[in-house]
Motif scaffolding. Structure first.
Motif, PDB file in Angstrom:
ATOM      1  N   ALA A  35       0.817  -1.215   0.000  1.00 46.24           N
ATOM      2  CA  ALA A  35       0.000   0.000   0.000  1.00 46.24           C
ATOM      3  C   ALA A  35       0.846   1.259   0.000  1.00 46.24           C
ATOM      4  N   ASP A  36       0.292   2.298  -0.601  1.00 45.23           N
ATOM      5  CA  ASP A  36       0.762   3.665  -0.435  1.00 45.23           C
ATOM      6  C   ASP A  36      -0.223   4.293   0.542  1.00 45.23           C
ATOM      7  N   VAL A  37       0.290   5.021   1.520  1.00 43.64           N
ATOM      8  CA  VAL A  37      -0.560   5.531   2.600  1.00 43.64           C
ATOM      9  C   VAL A  37      -0.474   7.047   2.663  1.00 43.64           C
ATOM     10  N   ILE A  38      -1.621   7.687   2.771  1.00 46.30           N
ATOM     11  CA  ILE A  38      -1.706   9.128   2.988  1.00 46.30           C
ATOM     12  C   ILE A  38      -2.423   9.328   4.318  1.00 46.30           C
ATOM     13  N   THR A  39      -1.813  10.107   5.203  1.00 48.03           N
ATOM     14  CA  THR A  39      -2.414  10.303   6.524  1.00 48.03           C
ATOM     15  C   THR A  39      -2.585  11.787   6.821  1.00 48.03           C
ATOM     16  N   HIS A  40      -3.438  12.032   7.780  1.00 46.00           N
ATOM     17  CA  HIS A  40      -3.607  13.383   8.307  1.00 46.00           C
ATOM     18  C   HIS A  40      -3.627  13.289   9.827  1.00 46.00           C
ATOM     19  N   SER A  41      -2.948  14.204  10.470  1.00 45.26           N
ATOM     20  CA  SER A  41      -2.935  14.327  11.915  1.00 45.26           C
ATOM     21  C   SER A  41      -2.535  13.011  12.577  1.00 45.26           C
ATOM     22  N   ARG A  42      -3.332  12.533  13.515  1.00 43.72           N
ATOM     23  CA  ARG A  42      -2.966  11.365  14.305  1.00 43.72           C
ATOM     24  C   ARG A  42      -2.882  10.088  13.476  1.00 43.72           C
ATOM     25  N   GLY A  43      -3.453  10.096  12.281  1.00 44.28           N
ATOM     26  CA  GLY A  43      -3.315   8.959  11.381  1.00 44.28           C
ATOM     27  C   GLY A  43      -1.859   8.672  11.057  1.00 44.28           C
ATOM     28  N   GLY A  44      -0.999   9.693  11.163  1.00 39.95           N
ATOM     29  CA  GLY A  44       0.428   9.483  10.949  1.00 39.95           C
ATOM     30  C   GLY A  44       1.034   8.562  11.989  1.00 39.95           C
ATOM     31  N   LEU A  45       0.543   8.632  13.230  1.00 41.41           N
ATOM     32  CA  LEU A  45       1.027   7.727  14.277  1.00 41.41           C
ATOM     33  C   LEU A  45       0.596   6.295  13.991  1.00 41.41           C
ATOM     34  N   VAL A  46      -0.626   6.148  13.518  1.00 42.67           N
ATOM     35  CA  VAL A  46      -1.151   4.822  13.184  1.00 42.67           C
ATOM     36  C   VAL A  46      -0.330   4.222  12.038  1.00 42.67           C
ATOM     37  N   ALA A  47      -0.096   5.017  11.006  1.00 42.07           N
ATOM     38  CA  ALA A  47       0.680   4.537   9.856  1.00 42.07           C
ATOM     39  C   ALA A  47       2.113   4.200  10.250  1.00 42.07           C
ATOM     40  N   GLU A  48       2.694   4.993  11.136  1.00 47.60           N
ATOM     41  CA  GLU A  48       4.066   4.719  11.572  1.00 47.60           C
ATOM     42  C   GLU A  48       4.175   3.341  12.218  1.00 47.60           C
ATOM     43  N   LEU A  49       3.203   3.003  13.032  1.00 48.52           N
ATOM     44  CA  LEU A  49       3.212   1.676  13.659  1.00 48.52           C
ATOM     45  C   LEU A  49       3.064   0.581  12.615  1.00 48.52           C
TER      46      LEU A  49
END
Length: 178
Positions: A35-49
């Motif tokens: 996957a390619d992931v685009i996040t906003h705000s706290r979604g960046g923490l989720v994606a990092e994990l």
């Protein structure tokens, strides 16, 4: 480029930790996904994990990732975090999930000072703005809205550092091991 292969993930950002969200996301994704992931705000923490748990993310979760969590003062919370990270790693490996690219927008990767010692002040200012901004003095609905907002902000301020009550909020504090 992606056609009908888009997936949106809405998650609870106060009552669930980024780890809980990453586990829910990993469980919901199809197997053998890159996957390619685009996040906003706290979604960046989720994606990092998710990235750290995947084989493509700097070799997966490493000892230093677990060592960071050792800083958490509450043993039960710390142990749950470590168990959760191991579970996430296992789910990502079992499902063969990979993150190829990521775009983070406004992610609180190092926490946010809004949630450190300034939360009391921020809550007071927000409450005052809400109550003055309504400009509906004397109306029952305005008074009820102001009271509800005040109660919410007071409780949020009281519970902000309690990982068992608001783990998502605790995760965004700069002092948090997340």
């Amino acid at each position: 480029l992606y056609g009908d292969r888009l997936y949106g993930f809405e998650h609870r950002s106060l009552t669930d930790s980024p780890l809980d969200n990453a586990l829910a996301l990993a469980e919901g994704l199809p197997e053998n996904l890159t996957a390619d992931v685009i996040t906003h705000s706290r979604g960046g923490l989720v994606a990092e994990l998710l990235i750290r748990a995947s084989e493509s993310g700097e070799g997966g979760l490493a000892d230093e990732d677990f060592a960071l969590l050792e800083k958490h003062p509450e043993a039960t919370v710390r142990d749950a975090m470590i168990r959760g990270l191991k579970e996430l790693r296992d789910v990502v490996k079992r499902k063969n999930l990979r993150v190829r690219r990521i775009v983070r927008t406004a992610a609180p990767m190092r926490g946010t000072t809004l949630l450190s010692g300034r939360l009391d002040r921020w809550s007071t200012v927000s409450f005052n703005l809400i109550s003055k901004g309504l400009g509906l003095a004397g109306q029952v609905n305005a008074a009820q809205i102001v009271q509800a907002a005040k109660a919410l902000m007071l409780e949020l301020t009281r519970q902000r550092a309690d990982a068992s009550v608001l783990p998502g909020l605790e995760a965004m504090r700069p002092e948090s091991p997340w």
